[in-house]
Design a protein around this motif. Structure first.
Motif, short mmCIF file in Angstrom:
data_model
loop_
_atom_site.label_atom_id
_atom_site.label_comp_id
_atom_site.label_asym_id
_atom_site.label_seq_id
_atom_site.Cartn_x
_atom_site.Cartn_y
_atom_site.Cartn_z
N PHE A 25 0.82 -1.20 0.00
CA PHE A 25 0.00 0.00 0.00
C PHE A 25 0.87 1.26 0.00
N TYR A 58 0.56 5.43 0.77
CA TYR A 58 -0.22 6.50 1.36
C TYR A 58 0.55 7.81 1.22
N GLN A 98 0.93 11.55 3.20
CA GLN A 98 0.60 12.24 4.44
C GLN A 98 1.08 13.68 4.38
N LYS A 152 -1.92 16.03 9.21
CA LYS A 152 -3.08 15.26 8.75
C LYS A 152 -2.80 13.76 8.82
N GLY A 153 -3.86 12.99 8.70
CA GLY A 153 -3.70 11.55 8.66
C GLY A 153 -3.28 11.08 7.29
N PRO A 154 -2.69 9.88 7.20
CA PRO A 154 -2.32 9.34 5.90
C PRO A 154 -3.54 9.19 4.99
N PHE A 176 -4.97 7.36 1.59
CA PHE A 176 -4.75 6.19 0.75
C PHE A 176 -4.55 6.58 -0.72
N THR A 202 -3.19 0.33 -3.87
CA THR A 202 -2.91 -1.02 -3.40
C THR A 202 -2.39 -1.84 -4.57
N LEU A 206 4.18 7.25 2.38
CA LEU A 206 4.35 6.06 3.21
C LEU A 206 4.01 4.81 2.43
N SER A 231 1.17 -5.77 3.88
CA SER A 231 0.27 -6.60 4.69
C SER A 231 0.50 -8.05 4.31
N LEU A 276 -0.92 -4.01 8.82
CA LEU A 276 -0.11 -3.16 7.95
C LEU A 276 1.20 -2.85 8.65
N PHE A 333 4.27 -0.42 8.30
CA PHE A 333 4.62 0.79 7.60
C PHE A 333 6.13 1.01 7.58
N GLN A 390 9.23 4.02 7.19
CA GLN A 390 9.40 5.30 7.87
C GLN A 390 8.98 6.49 7.01
#
Lengths: 115, 109
Positions: B34, B36, B38, B42-44, B46, B49, B87, B91, B97, B99, B101
């Motif tokens: 995956f 992402y 960021q 804020k949040g990651p 998407f 995939t 990021l 999985s 998940l 991640f 760095q």
């Protein structure tokens, strides 16, 4: 949909106090995840739920941390007592459990500062 | 132990200067890779995939590819608004998940 909702967005507390973080997942999603993000350790999974049941809490750092999901639309992460090393950004994410169950959608996070 | 490593840690590009971000993984029974994005505070968010080696996915100036050992995020003719941390996460058998760095990208006008 409003996306994943987290509250509060910012929390400043003193060492030893109880902290409760809240999360409302996306409607229809049946998996919920709590993460912690720091500069040193990056994004770490703390615990996740599937259909409101905790599946894996191996990432919860200590007994001071606990999480609940009483229903499909609400979850809490509690830290009691809090310590300065708990300072981080805490994210909640949700997904639909299926082939693509790990397409997780993240909330805006709660920035926690423990003095 | 499952592990995801991203490189470089930081990347500075001029607007229009194409480049690639690398994500190396060792994830048992990889079920998905995956990407992402960021933004600060804020949040990651998407992006993609990828499920099997050889798969590619595109979105605007971004293209993600996957081999058996790594994934690349190619950025073609980037713009300043592409500046963010990217990021990568794998999985596998555990269902969790893992991640990396992240790579912090800065695109200068």
């Amino acid at each position: 949909d409003a996306g994943v909702i987290q509250s509060p967005r910012h929390e400043v507390t003193e060492m030893g106090q109880e902290v409760t973080l809240r999360c409302k997942p996306i409607s229809g999603h049946n998996s919920l995840f709590w993460y912690r993000q720091t500069m040193m350790r990056g994004l770490e999974l703390l615990i996740y739920f599937n259909n409101n049941v905790p599946i894996d809490d191996s990432g919860m750092p200590e007994d001071r941390f606990s999480a609940k999901m009483p229903n499909a639309s609400f979850s809490t992460l509690k830290i009691q007592p809090s310590e300065p090393r708990d300072s981080a950004v805490y994210f909640c994410a949700s997904s639909f459990w299926g082939r693509d169950y790990n397409e997780q959608f993240f909330g805006p996070g709660t920035r926690l500062t423990v003095l | 132990e499952d592990q995801v490593t991203q490189s470089p840690e930081a990347l500075r590009l001029q607007e229009g200067e194409s480049s690639s971000l690398n994500c190396s993984y060792t994830v048992s029974g990889l079920r998905g890779l995956f990407w992402y994005r960021q933004d600060p505070g804020k949040g990651p968010e998407f992006l993609f995939t990828l499920y099997s080696a050889g798969e590619e996915k595109e979105k605007e100036r971004l293209k993600a590819t996957l081999t058996k050992k790594e994934s690349f995020l190619h950025i073609t003719a980037p713009k300043p608004e592409d500046s963010a941390t990217y990021l990568c996460a794998g999985s596998g058998n555990t269902g969790k998940l893992i991640f990396g760095q992240g790579t912090t990208l800065q695109v200068k006008p």
